[in-house]
Enzyme design. Structure first.
Site, PDB file in Angstrom:
ATOM      1  N   ASP A  60      38.560  44.725  38.070  1.00  0.00           N
ATOM      2  CA  ASP A  60      38.229  44.809  39.449  1.00  0.00           C
ATOM      3  C   ASP A  60      38.911  44.933  40.626  1.00  0.00           C
ATOM      4  O   ASP A  60      39.697  44.047  40.481  1.00  0.00           O
ATOM      5  CB  ASP A  60      37.247  43.333  39.470  1.00  0.00           C
ATOM      6  CG  ASP A  60      37.901  41.964  39.036  1.00  0.00           C
ATOM      7  OD1 ASP A  60      38.630  42.488  37.989  1.00  0.00           O
ATOM      8  OD2 ASP A  60      38.145  41.028  39.587  1.00  0.00           O
TER       9      ASP A  60
ATOM     10  N   GLU B 111      51.886  40.004  39.097  1.00  0.00           N
ATOM     11  CA  GLU B 111      50.583  40.287  38.509  1.00  0.00           C
ATOM     12  C   GLU B 111      50.552  41.709  38.330  1.00  0.00           C
ATOM     13  O   GLU B 111      49.925  42.074  36.940  1.00  0.00           O
ATOM     14  CB  GLU B 111      49.388  39.807  39.443  1.00  0.00           C
ATOM     15  CG  GLU B 111      48.022  40.188  39.204  1.00  0.00           C
ATOM     16  CD  GLU B 111      47.252  40.184  40.322  1.00  0.00           C
ATOM     17  OE1 GLU B 111      47.700  40.288  41.467  1.00  0.00           O
ATOM     18  OE2 GLU B 111      45.981  39.767  40.180  1.00  0.00           O
TER      19      GLU B 111
HETATM   20  O1  LIG Z   1      39.057  36.611  42.958  1.00  0.00           O
HETATM   21  C1  LIG Z   1      38.640  37.896  42.689  1.00  0.00           C
HETATM   22  C2  LIG Z   1      38.736  38.323  40.957  1.00  0.00           C
HETATM   23  O2  LIG Z   1      39.825  37.696  40.559  1.00  0.00           O
HETATM   24  C3  LIG Z   1      39.915  37.732  39.004  1.00  0.00           C
HETATM   25  O3  LIG Z   1      40.345  39.095  38.800  1.00  0.00           O
HETATM   26  C4  LIG Z   1      41.646  39.505  38.787  1.00  0.00           C
HETATM   27  O4  LIG Z   1      42.430  38.495  37.736  1.00  0.00           O
HETATM   28  C5  LIG Z   1      42.205  38.046  36.918  1.00  0.00           C
HETATM   29  C6  LIG Z   1      43.270  37.014  36.413  1.00  0.00           C
HETATM   30  O5  LIG Z   1      44.635  37.511  36.412  1.00  0.00           O
HETATM   31  C7  LIG Z   1      42.236  39.113  36.026  1.00  0.00           C
HETATM   32  O6  LIG Z   1      41.750  38.733  34.516  1.00  0.00           O
HETATM   33  C8  LIG Z   1      41.141  40.338  36.417  1.00  0.00           C
HETATM   34  O7  LIG Z   1      41.526  41.245  35.488  1.00  0.00           O
HETATM   35  C9  LIG Z   1      42.013  40.656  37.785  1.00  0.00           C
HETATM   36  O8  LIG Z   1      41.239  41.792  38.281  1.00  0.00           O
HETATM   37  C10 LIG Z   1      38.643  37.580  38.293  1.00  0.00           C
HETATM   38  O9  LIG Z   1      38.714  37.719  37.044  1.00  0.00           O
HETATM   39  C11 LIG Z   1      37.262  38.056  38.933  1.00  0.00           C
HETATM   40  O10 LIG Z   1      36.284  37.793  38.265  1.00  0.00           O
HETATM   41  C12 LIG Z   1      37.486  37.506  40.435  1.00  0.00           C
HETATM   42  O11 LIG Z   1      36.192  38.176  40.980  1.00  0.00           O
END
Ligand SMILES: OC[C@H]1O[C@H](O[C@H]2O[C@H](CO)[C@@H](O)[C@H](O)[C@H]2O)[C@H](O)[C@@H](O)[C@@H]1O
Length: 571
Positions: free
Chosen positions: A322, A524
């Site tokens: 995302d 990240e």
């Molecule tokens: O708050 C926005 C989005 O954040 C997360 O996604 C991102 O961080 C995660 C944790 O590191 C990772 O798993 C993911 O691949 C990243 O894109 C969250 O997982 C989303 O659901 C949320 O909307």
């Protein structure tokens, strides 16, 4: 141990508007607080997630009453003084419910740690990265366990490792690479506790959640639970752990192969294949990004179009990518997100891996009938990889796009033009699976394709070739993608593939190291065009910490080592 038939009957996809898992009253209220906060402070440095992570000091109805009494201007804003007074009086500080937990198995230099890392500078850094597990080890506070209604944090039974910064809760797919790093750090108990928590979510909600917050109950994330169990067993030989994990793994397999996530595609030889897609049980703005989603959806006038767009946003969050042009029908128009009508290569690889892992783990505990069932399922999926995803001309596996608006009416017939020919790192993820990386001719073809793809950059593998400003696009490189491709290539009998794997791993290690020395942190995501630079783009500011980056650096250093006299700076 009693097991029922693990393989679900073939299902067709859900018709109509699709399922929705309702949110809690606390979450609906926090979304209102988030909206008011935006009106009060404005967009600059505004992180909507902060407001849905707050926990209440006392009961919800008293808090809502006080909120409704705040004096508001015509545009709905509240003065900064009134708003801050309200937040201070009724809420705990964000993060107060996530408390530090001393990992039970951490030692500053574990016996047998990264034996192939000879260079003292690199070894010193690796020990610092290893020590970061202590910084990111957390458990829920006793208030979360005794008064869950005051928190959006879910009451997990064991400690976890969080990614870091704004991500103060455990995440599903991140945990696989966290665990790979913990295994290099010999922290087996910490690794098992993470799996116990993910299984707790599966038991409680019917699937492993995106993350351990109330706003993630409507979706999962790339399903890697079986891979976590496999890796932990591989290192520890703990048969009891496998026995406990097997029934939940089968439950998760059923979840991914029923209703909403499964579709049928008929190939050119008239064979039906059951394949999977991401599909969130949600059709409103994501609570953690509600104000952003509402603005994005404002171009739609019609309610059902809005709801479909919200479902696409949440389903894309389920994909872990995302956001990315990978999911857009028109890569310059974000509102054309169509994740629910795509059969993604990587998701289907994760499910193939689930089938192979379950077959292996079942054999380990003497459940031979289950092994047979899951091997059969894996053979079917392997065939689907060659008839649906494989593209011989490109030497890559390509996402398959369903015809727009026709996703539910029986099997769709495969058409060559429905393969998305754009290049993404996910097109190479099948290499991760032994079924594919053991075929030397196939690996050589795919390695050549990877080298010519444009994805291989100075500091690692780019996510895509499109610089869209989204975080899962060029020039960002992400640790999980480097790891799966490198691990796949390095398992091959092809010398060329192994050389490419080592080269990518070294570039990735260098960029992580140089960025760490420059900024004092692990990141990240990284900018693969520039060694030593972290990545950007997307809907939140770049985060540090960082669980999966730390895990992949440790896993790479364990596998490839670092010779005494080899330099580690950017060339
Ligand atoms: O708050 C926005 C989005 O954040 C997360 O996604 C991102 O961080 C995660 C944790 O590191 C990772 O798993 C993911 O691949 C990243 O894109 C969250 O997982 C989303 O659901 C949320 O909307």
């Amino acid at each position: 141990m009693a097991f029922t038939n693990p393989l679900s009957p073939p299902s067709s996809c859900t018709k109509g508007p699709g399922p929705v898992i309702p949110v809690t009253p606390l979450l609906s209220f926090l979304v209102r607080v988030q909206e008011t906060a935006l009106q009060t402070y404005g967009k600059l440095n505004f992180d909507p997630k902060h407001y849905v992570d707050l926990s209440l000091k006392s009961n919800l109805s008293t808090t809502v009453e006080a909120f409704d009494k705040l004096p508001k201007t015509e545009n709905g804003s509240v003065s900064v003084k009134d708003f801050e007074g309200f937040i201070g009086k009724y809420f705990n500080d964000a993060g107060d419910d996530v408390v530090y937990a001393e990992p039970v198995d951490f030692v500053p230099e574990p016996h047998g740690f990264l034996p192939k890392v000879e260079n003292p500078e690199v070894r010193g850094w690796a020990l610092e990265v290893h020590a970061l597990w202590k910084n990111f080890s957390r458990k829920v506070s006793s208030s979360v366990l005794h008064h869950p209604e005051l928190h959006t944090l879910l009451p997990l039974p064991r400690p976890v490792i969080i990614p870091g910064s704004r991500f103060t809760e455990v995440y599903y797919w991140d945990s696989y690479w966290v665990i790979r790093g913990l295994l290099a750090s010999k922290m087996y108990e910490t690794a098992k506790a993470i799996v116990t928590n993910l299984i707790f979510m599966l038991d409680t909600y019917g699937h492993v959640l995106n993350g351990a917050r109330a706003y993630y109950t409507n979706r999962s994330q790339p399903p890697l639970l079986s891979a976590m169990v496999y890796e932990i067993y591989d290192r520890t030989g703990d048969v009891e752990f496998v026995k406990k994990s097997l029934p939940p793994l089968i439950k998760e397999y059923r979840y991914w192969n029923s209703d909403i996530h499964e579709l049928i595609i008929r190939d050119a030889e008239q064979c039906n294949h059951f394949l999977n897609r991401y599909y969130a049980m949600w059709n409103k703005p994501r609570p953690e990004s509600s104000t952003i989603d509402e603005e994005l959806a404002s171009k739609f006038l019609n309610d059902s179009e809005k709801q479909q767009f919200y479902r696409e946003l949440a389903s894309t969050a389920e994909s872990g990518w995302d956001f990315s042009t990978r999911w857009m029908r028109n890569s310059s128009d974000f509102t054309t997100l169509s994740t629910t009508t795509i059969l993604p290569v990587d998701l289907n690889i994760f499910i193939l891996r689930m089938e192979l892992d379950i077959a292996f783990l079942a054999k380990t505990v003497g459940e031979n009938a289950i092994t047979e069932d899951f091997l059969r399922a894996s053979q079917k999926r392997e065939k689907a990889f060659s008839s649906i995803f494989w593209n011989e001309n490109m030497g890559q596996w390509l996402d398959y796009w369903l015809n727009n608006g026709a996703d539910c009416e029986g099997p769709q017939t495969w058409k060559a033009e429905n393969q998305n020919q754009k290049v993404f790192a996910s097109n190479f993820v099948p290499l991760w699976i032994d079924l594919f990386n053991s075929d030397i001719h196939l690996v050589e073809k795919v390695t050549k394709s990877l080298k010519n793809s444009g994805l291989l950059c100075a500091a690692g593998i780019a996510t895509s070739l499109t610089n869209s400003g989204q975080q899962w696009d060029f020039p960002n490189g992400w640790a999980p993608l480097q790891h799966m491709i490198v691990e796949g290539l390095s398992k091959s009998a092809s010398m060329e593939a192994r050389t490419v794997a080592k080269d990518i791993a070294e570039r990735w290690i260098k960029t992580n190291y140089v960025a760490y020395k420059k900024t004092g942190a692990m990141h990240e995501k990284y900018d693969v065009e520039k060694c030593g630079e972290f990545g950007g783009g997307g809907e939140y500011t770049p985060q540090t910490g960082f669980g999966w980056s730390n895990g992949v650096v440790l896993a790479f250093l364990e596998e490839f080592g670092w010779p005494k006299d080899k330099k580690i700076d950017c060339d």
